[in-house]
Motif scaffolding. Sequence first.
Motif, PDB file in Angstrom:
ATOM      1  N   GLN A  64       0.831  -1.207   0.000  1.00 11.99           N
ATOM      2  CA  GLN A  64       0.000   0.000   0.000  1.00 11.99           C
ATOM      3  C   GLN A  64       0.866   1.258   0.000  1.00 11.99           C
ATOM      4  OE1 GLN A  64      -2.401   0.237   3.558  1.00 11.99           O
ATOM      5  NE2 GLN A  64      -3.100   2.317   3.152  1.00 11.99           N
ATOM      6  N   VAL A  65       1.898   1.269   0.847  1.00 12.75           N
ATOM      7  CA  VAL A  65       2.790   2.424   0.935  1.00 12.75           C
ATOM      8  C   VAL A  65       3.556   2.609  -0.370  1.00 12.75           C
ATOM      9  CG1 VAL A  65       4.872   3.314   2.057  1.00 12.75           C
ATOM     10  CG2 VAL A  65       3.020   2.354   3.440  1.00 12.75           C
ATOM     11  N   ALA A  66       4.127   1.520  -0.872  1.00 12.47           N
ATOM     12  CA  ALA A  66       4.931   1.609  -2.096  1.00 12.47           C
ATOM     13  C   ALA A  66       4.104   2.128  -3.262  1.00 12.47           C
ATOM     14  CB  ALA A  66       5.523   0.244  -2.427  1.00 12.47           C
ATOM     15  N   VAL A  67       2.939   1.561  -3.450  1.00 13.27           N
ATOM     16  CA  VAL A  67       2.107   1.937  -4.594  1.00 13.27           C
ATOM     17  C   VAL A  67       1.650   3.387  -4.467  1.00 13.27           C
ATOM     18  CG1 VAL A  67      -0.100   1.499  -5.742  1.00 13.27           C
ATOM     19  CG2 VAL A  67       1.391  -0.420  -5.109  1.00 13.27           C
ATOM     20  N   ARG A  68       1.323   3.822  -3.247  1.00  8.06           N
ATOM     21  CA  ARG A  68       0.870   5.205  -3.063  1.00  8.06           C
ATOM     22  C   ARG A  68       1.977   6.196  -3.441  1.00  8.06           C
ATOM     23  NH1 ARG A  68      -4.416   7.218  -1.476  1.00  8.06           N
ATOM     24  NH2 ARG A  68      -4.096   9.446  -1.093  1.00  8.06           N
ATOM     25  N   PHE A  69       3.194   5.935  -2.984  1.00  6.05           N
ATOM     26  CA  PHE A  69       4.315   6.808  -3.348  1.00  6.05           C
ATOM     27  C   PHE A  69       4.546   6.803  -4.865  1.00  6.05           C
ATOM     28  CE2 PHE A  69       5.936   6.762   1.123  1.00  6.05           C
ATOM     29  CZ  PHE A  69       6.297   8.089   1.235  1.00  6.05           C
ATOM     30  N   VAL A  70       4.539   5.620  -5.451  1.00  8.15           N
ATOM     31  CA  VAL A  70       4.819   5.501  -6.881  1.00  8.15           C
ATOM     32  C   VAL A  70       3.784   6.262  -7.700  1.00  8.15           C
ATOM     33  CG1 VAL A  70       4.902   3.888  -8.829  1.00  8.15           C
ATOM     34  CG2 VAL A  70       6.076   3.309  -6.693  1.00  8.15           C
ATOM     35  N   LYS A  71       2.524   6.073  -7.375  1.00 13.72           N
ATOM     36  CA  LYS A  71       1.453   6.707  -8.146  1.00 13.72           C
ATOM     37  C   LYS A  71       1.506   8.233  -8.033  1.00 13.72           C
ATOM     38  CE  LYS A  71      -0.658   2.950  -9.604  1.00 13.72           C
ATOM     39  NZ  LYS A  71      -0.635   2.570 -11.040  1.00 13.72           N
ATOM     40  N   ARG A  72       1.997   8.744  -6.905  1.00 14.69           N
ATOM     41  CA  ARG A  72       2.031  10.187  -6.694  1.00 14.69           C
ATOM     42  C   ARG A  72       3.283  10.842  -7.276  1.00 14.69           C
ATOM     43  NH1 ARG A  72      -2.163  13.631  -4.818  1.00 14.69           N
ATOM     44  NH2 ARG A  72      -1.182  15.599  -4.189  1.00 14.69           N
ATOM     45  N   ALA A  73       4.315  10.039  -7.514  1.00 11.88           N
ATOM     46  CA  ALA A  73       5.646  10.597  -7.795  1.00 11.88           C
ATOM     47  C   ALA A  73       5.772  11.253  -9.161  1.00 11.88           C
ATOM     48  CB  ALA A  73       6.701   9.508  -7.658  1.00 11.88           C
ATOM     49  N   LYS A  74       4.913  10.882 -10.101  1.00 10.46           N
ATOM     50  CA  LYS A  74       4.936  11.467 -11.443  1.00 10.46           C
ATOM     51  C   LYS A  74       6.314  11.327 -12.089  1.00 10.46           C
ATOM     52  CE  LYS A  74       1.141  14.695 -10.548  1.00 10.46           C
ATOM     53  NZ  LYS A  74       0.912  14.433  -9.115  1.00 10.46           N
ATOM     54  N   ASN A  75       7.116  12.407 -12.164  1.00  7.55           N
ATOM     55  CA  ASN A  75       8.381  12.362 -12.901  1.00  7.55           C
ATOM     56  C   ASN A  75       9.575  11.898 -12.065  1.00  7.55           C
ATOM     57  OD1 ASN A  75       7.182  13.306 -15.289  1.00  7.55           O
ATOM     58  ND2 ASN A  75       7.358  15.428 -14.608  1.00  7.55           N
ATOM     59  N   MET A  76       9.391  11.700 -10.787  1.00 12.39           N
ATOM     60  CA  MET A  76      10.495  11.224  -9.950  1.00 12.39           C
ATOM     61  C   MET A  76      10.565   9.700  -9.998  1.00 12.39           C
ATOM     62  SD  MET A  76      10.453  13.522  -6.470  1.00 12.39           S
ATOM     63  CE  MET A  76       8.810  12.974  -6.033  1.00 12.39           C
ATOM     64  N   GLN A  77      11.775   9.177 -10.028  1.00 10.93           N
ATOM     65  CA  GLN A  77      11.936   7.731  -9.931  1.00 10.93           C
ATOM     66  C   GLN A  77      11.746   7.292  -8.478  1.00 10.93           C
ATOM     67  OE1 GLN A  77      15.867   7.139 -11.890  1.00 10.93           O
ATOM     68  NE2 GLN A  77      14.681   6.013 -13.413  1.00 10.93           N
ATOM     69  N   VAL A  78      11.063   6.184  -8.279  1.00 11.86           N
ATOM     70  CA  VAL A  78      10.851   5.649  -6.939  1.00 11.86           C
ATOM     71  C   VAL A  78      11.536   4.300  -6.827  1.00 11.86           C
ATOM     72  CG1 VAL A  78       9.163   4.878  -5.225  1.00 11.86           C
ATOM     73  CG2 VAL A  78       8.661   6.868  -6.660  1.00 11.86           C
ATOM     74  N   ILE A  79      12.376   4.169  -5.806  1.00  9.68           N
ATOM     75  CA  ILE A  79      13.026   2.907  -5.471  1.00  9.68           C
ATOM     76  C   ILE A  79      12.333   2.363  -4.220  1.00  9.68           C
ATOM     77  CG2 ILE A  79      15.167   1.802  -4.730  1.00  9.68           C
ATOM     78  CD1 ILE A  79      16.666   4.068  -6.210  1.00  9.68           C
ATOM     79  N   VAL A  80      11.970   1.100  -4.255  1.00  8.82           N
ATOM     80  CA  VAL A  80      11.233   0.496  -3.147  1.00  8.82           C
ATOM     81  C   VAL A  80      12.117  -0.524  -2.436  1.00  8.82           C
ATOM     82  CG1 VAL A  80       9.212  -0.865  -2.487  1.00  8.82           C
ATOM     83  CG2 VAL A  80       9.030   0.832  -4.331  1.00  8.82           C
TER      84      VAL A  80
END
Length: 234
Positions: A64-80
């Motif tokens: 839940q946390v990972a997906v929420r950050f990823v969906k909000r990040a737009k142009n930023m890369q997200v590492i989980v």
Amino acid sequence: MTKLTAKAAGTFAIAPTPFHDDGRIDEKSIDKLTDFYASVGCDGVTVLGILGEAPKLDAAEAEQVAVRFVKRAKNMQVIVGVSAPGFASMRSLAKASMDAGAAGVMIAPPPSLRTDDQITGYFKQAQEAIGDIPWVLQDYPLTLSVIFTPAVIRKIVMDRPSCVMLKHEDWPGLEKISTLRNFQKDGSLRELSILVGNGGLFLDFEMERGADGAMTGYAFPELLIDVVRLSKEG
């Protein structure tokens, strides 16, 4: 979202996981955090790391946390961060994160590893578990109690083609950075992104040794961004 590569550079903020007083995930605060990191100019965000208190979450909450950050990040890369006691949990979170649009995942060694063979064997199994997902090797001996020599890092990177980044958080660790960059000069190590932690304490020195940027928990990431930029400008 583009996948993480060995050319990754800049400043990746390590995000805390916001909770409500009763322990539930605070999703609105995840959105505010992500928007803040974007507004100051971070190149990426790393979630569910040590600062992110991942061990406090069950598997569903971590996703839940990972997906929420990823969906909000737009142009930023997200590492989980997908470190887990078992490879099944690691595989599941890595797949869910990448399906949501994450750039890559980060794997830390379990504290039980002691010998070089145990370390390299563990990361062989970890990559087999997650497949060809690009991943970050987390080197943080002060907390994880696992010592990576430069030669062991080189072996992991050369044997595991989807390991594209080292999250370097050794202390003192300047010589380790220099040694790894010298391996690249002599052709015994392929291209590898190195981002550094330790709260930015040694960031200017680490940049001089060849680090590509910062990945650390820091209340004012815009300052890290400035140090990385100014270092690259000389």
